[in-house]
Design a protein around this motif. Structure first.
Motif, PDB file in Angstrom:
ATOM      1  N   PRO A 236       0.837  -1.196   0.000  1.00  0.00           N
ATOM      2  CA  PRO A 236       0.000   0.000   0.000  1.00  0.00           C
ATOM      3  C   PRO A 236       0.878   1.254   0.000  1.00  0.00           C
ATOM      4  CG  PRO A 236      -0.289  -1.292   2.022  1.00  0.00           C
ATOM      5  CD  PRO A 236       0.699  -2.005   1.171  1.00  0.00           C
ATOM      6  N   ASP A 237       0.379   2.313  -0.565  1.00  0.00           N
ATOM      7  CA  ASP A 237       1.109   3.588  -0.635  1.00  0.00           C
ATOM      8  C   ASP A 237       2.425   3.448  -1.386  1.00  0.00           C
ATOM      9  OD1 ASP A 237      -0.935   4.674   0.996  1.00  0.00           O
ATOM     10  OD2 ASP A 237       0.134   4.033   2.803  1.00  0.00           O
ATOM     11  N   ASP A 238       2.493   2.514  -2.328  1.00  0.00           N
ATOM     12  CA  ASP A 238       3.701   2.288  -3.127  1.00  0.00           C
ATOM     13  C   ASP A 238       4.918   1.918  -2.293  1.00  0.00           C
ATOM     14  OD1 ASP A 238       2.468   2.652  -5.600  1.00  0.00           O
ATOM     15  OD2 ASP A 238       2.688   4.833  -5.472  1.00  0.00           O
ATOM     16  N   ASP A 239       4.692   1.434  -1.067  1.00  0.00           N
ATOM     17  CA  ASP A 239       5.789   0.934  -0.246  1.00  0.00           C
ATOM     18  C   ASP A 239       6.242  -0.400  -0.801  1.00  0.00           C
ATOM     19  OD1 ASP A 239       5.577   3.069   1.470  1.00  0.00           O
ATOM     20  OD2 ASP A 239       4.365   1.988   2.947  1.00  0.00           O
TER      21      ASP A 239
END
Length: 145
Positions: free
Chosen positions: A102-105
């Motif tokens: 999520p959140d490009d993590d």
């Protein structure tokens, strides 16, 4: 001589090895690692190995899983369909892969079982459950006034 305390700002060169001598992480050929003791950059066991050391000193300690990255957690194991993996990459047991979270993590997972249709991936730290040799050279120590 200034010695490392719990809130010291520290710069080190370090190496991390598996028990068999395989180097798994190092900044020896890079820039020093700068951090504040207690900020979570290093594990508690690594920080304990640095306490009361001064610039120019070396530290070496064999870390148990408790002192390092803990143990794999059963709730971190997730089953994923084989179709979630790129067609040109056949998943293999022991493979460590970066997944988009999520959140490009980026989330790191270790493949622990490959079935016909499903793959079990452990999202615990890849070094969880391992004894590790931590070596550090203290380059700089600054203590708050």
């Amino acid at each position: 001589m200034t010695k490392i305390q719990h809130d010291s700002e520290v710069a080190i060169y370090y190496q991390l090895f598996l028990e068999d001598g395989t180097e798994v992480e190092s900044n020896r050929d890079d820039e020093v690692l700068r951090f504040t003791m207690g900020d979570g950059t290093l594990t508690d066991g690594m920080e304990q190995a640095l306490l009361d050391k001064a610039r120019g000193e070396q530290s070496e300690i064999m870390l148990s899983p408790e002192q390092g990255y803990g143990y794999p957690e059963p709730e971190n194991v997730h089953t994923m369909p084989v179709s979630d993996f790129p067609a040109d990459m056949a998943p293999e047991e022991g493979q460590i892969i970066a997944f988009d979270g999520p959140d490009d993590d980026e989330i790191i997972g270790t493949i622990i079982k490959v079935g016909k249709d499903d793959v079990d991936v452990d999202f615990s730290h890849p070094l969880a459950g391992r004894n590790l040799l931590f070596k550090a050279e203290i380059v700089e120590v600054n203590n708050p006034d």
